[in-house]
Design a protein around this motif. Structure first.
Motif, PDB file in Angstrom:
ATOM      1  N   TYR A 177      33.853  29.566  49.601  1.00 50.58           N
ATOM      2  CA  TYR A 177      35.167  29.905  49.051  1.00 50.58           C
ATOM      3  C   TYR A 177      35.209  31.364  48.609  1.00 50.58           C
ATOM      4  N   PRO A 178      36.348  32.039  48.841  1.00 44.79           N
ATOM      5  CA  PRO A 178      36.483  33.442  48.421  1.00 44.79           C
ATOM      6  C   PRO A 178      36.623  33.564  46.909  1.00 44.79           C
ATOM      7  N   THR A 196      31.861  33.866  51.925  1.00 45.37           N
ATOM      8  CA  THR A 196      33.106  34.634  51.847  1.00 45.37           C
ATOM      9  C   THR A 196      33.331  35.199  50.452  1.00 45.37           C
ATOM     10  N   TYR A 197      32.480  34.831  49.498  1.00 44.35           N
ATOM     11  CA  TYR A 197      32.634  35.298  48.118  1.00 44.35           C
ATOM     12  C   TYR A 197      32.352  36.795  48.020  1.00 44.35           C
ATOM     13  N   ASP A 198      31.207  37.226  48.517  1.00 44.72           N
ATOM     14  CA  ASP A 198      30.859  38.647  48.440  1.00 44.72           C
ATOM     15  C   ASP A 198      31.837  39.497  49.249  1.00 44.72           C
ATOM     16  N   GLY A 199      32.239  38.980  50.411  1.00 39.75           N
ATOM     17  CA  GLY A 199      33.144  39.737  51.268  1.00 39.75           C
ATOM     18  C   GLY A 199      34.554  39.865  50.718  1.00 39.75           C
ATOM     19  N   SER A 200      34.882  39.053  49.717  1.00 39.95           N
ATOM     20  CA  SER A 200      36.226  39.110  49.131  1.00 39.95           C
ATOM     21  C   SER A 200      36.233  39.854  47.802  1.00 39.95           C
ATOM     22  N   ALA A 201      35.151  40.557  47.484  1.00 37.27           N
ATOM     23  CA  ALA A 201      35.105  41.355  46.256  1.00 37.27           C
ATOM     24  C   ALA A 201      36.256  42.357  46.252  1.00 37.27           C
ATOM     25  N   GLY A 202      36.930  42.464  45.120  1.00 36.08           N
ATOM     26  CA  GLY A 202      38.067  43.361  45.012  1.00 36.08           C
ATOM     27  C   GLY A 202      39.365  42.755  45.494  1.00 36.08           C
ATOM     28  N   HIS A 203      39.314  41.482  45.891  1.00 38.10           N
ATOM     29  CA  HIS A 203      40.513  40.803  46.395  1.00 38.10           C
ATOM     30  C   HIS A 203      40.809  39.514  45.623  1.00 38.10           C
ATOM     31  N   ASP A 204      40.303  39.428  44.403  1.00 33.44           N
ATOM     32  CA  ASP A 204      40.535  38.252  43.564  1.00 33.44           C
ATOM     33  C   ASP A 204      42.007  38.174  43.152  1.00 33.44           C
ATOM     34  N   ALA A 205      42.347  37.138  42.393  1.00 35.54           N
ATOM     35  CA  ALA A 205      43.741  36.915  42.012  1.00 35.54           C
ATOM     36  C   ALA A 205      44.291  37.990  41.089  1.00 35.54           C
TER      37      ALA A 205
END
Length: 301
Positions: A198-199, A246-255
């Motif tokens: 999960y992102p 996908t967690y590390d790859g979504s850094a800076g794209h949180d809610a």
């Protein structure tokens, strides 16, 4: 209640739907009206795969609210899949791989029914809804935030006498995911099975209005997501399958990332459910998964 609010409540209610026995079929489709040169691909998952509210919704998916722009749909196009079946559905847990799922008046067949001996690629992204942890935690943390805005009332609720009840549930989640993977492997022994994590939902630092948690509970929710993804990674290792982070790859794209967010916060919109990936998030996750498949020789099986 506004229209987006009604949709948010509806989506969260679906996450609490129970299980049943009789199933309805999921239809496989050939992409672009023809078979591609890539593998026969089946996607199993929950709302983070299905993409409720994201245009365009697949009319035949009913309350499973699958989008043609969900990450699995985008991956299927990227790898030129010879056929693609999306069996994902909001509220699904690992138990729904082998057990049917009831949503309102609809009964959806076990997701593994979409897998066949000829299937060559299966992605599985499930676990957040196991024992209703996702809805209970996210809604629970939001509901108690006002009682101690600078503290951690949600963590205090779920941790008692040093025992973290959410962490206890995650241990069971791993076992459930292992069983789901094994059921897929039994039906399609020649398929590559890939677990997808999960992102990121909460930021590494700071708070925001989009996530109405007490200041100290951001770290607690993030710890839960780390634990969930760790359970999926461990299940992959235990079953000899792949895991895509996908967690590390979504850094800076949180809610809390504003225009760069891949996750919609508490205020859902007409095109994105609250606390769920938006279109940018689906596209971002699709790129991460596609890159993994290409790099590991799994896109052309």
């Amino acid at each position: 209640m506004t229209r987006p609010d009604r949709r948010r409540v509806r989506t969260l209610a679906l996450a609490l739907a129970g299980l049943a026995v009789v199933g309805a079929a999921v239809v496989a489709v050939a992409l672009n009206g023809r078979g591609g040169s890539g593998p026969s691909y089946v996607a199993l998952g929950d709302s983070y795969t299905a993409g409720p509210l994201i245009p365009r919704q697949v009319a035949s998916s009913g309350l499973c609210e699958r989008s043609t722009q969900g990450w699995a749909e985008q991956v299927a196009r990227a790898i030129d899949a010879s056929s693609f079946t999306n069996a994902s559905c909001p509220g699904a847990s690992p138990a729904n791989v082998t057990g049917a799922q009831v949503l309102g008046a609809e009964t959806h067949a076990p997701q593994v029914d979409s897998v066949h001996p000829s299937t060559r690629l299966v992605t599985i992204s499930l676990g957040a809804n196991d024992q209703h942890v996702f809805t209970g935690l996210i809604e629970g943390c939001a509901s108690v935030a006002a009682t101690d805005p600078q503290g951690s009332p949600c963590r205090d609720h779920f941790v008692s006498g040093g025992d973290d009840t959410v962490a206890d549930k995650l241990r069971q989640t791993r076992a459930q995911v292992v069983s789901a993977v094994q059921a897929v492997q039994a039906k399609a022994p020649d398929a590559a099975v890939v677990l997808v994590g999960y992102p990121r939902i909460v930021p590494a630092q700071g708070t925001c209005e989009a996530l109405p948690f007490a200041a100290g509970d951001y770290a607690y929710v993030d710890r839960w997501e780390h634990g969930l993804n760790a359970a999926l990674a461990s299940a992959a290792a235990g079953t000899g399958t792949a895991y895509v982070d996908t967690y590390d790859g979504s850094a800076g794209h949180d809610a809390c990332a504003g225009a760069a967010a891949w996750i919609t916060g508490k205020d859902g919109t007409a095109t994105s459910a609250s606390y769920h990936p938006n279109l940018a998030g689906m596209t971002g996750v699709a790129k991460i998964v596609d890159t993994y498949l290409q790099d590991h020789g799994l896109a052309g099986r």
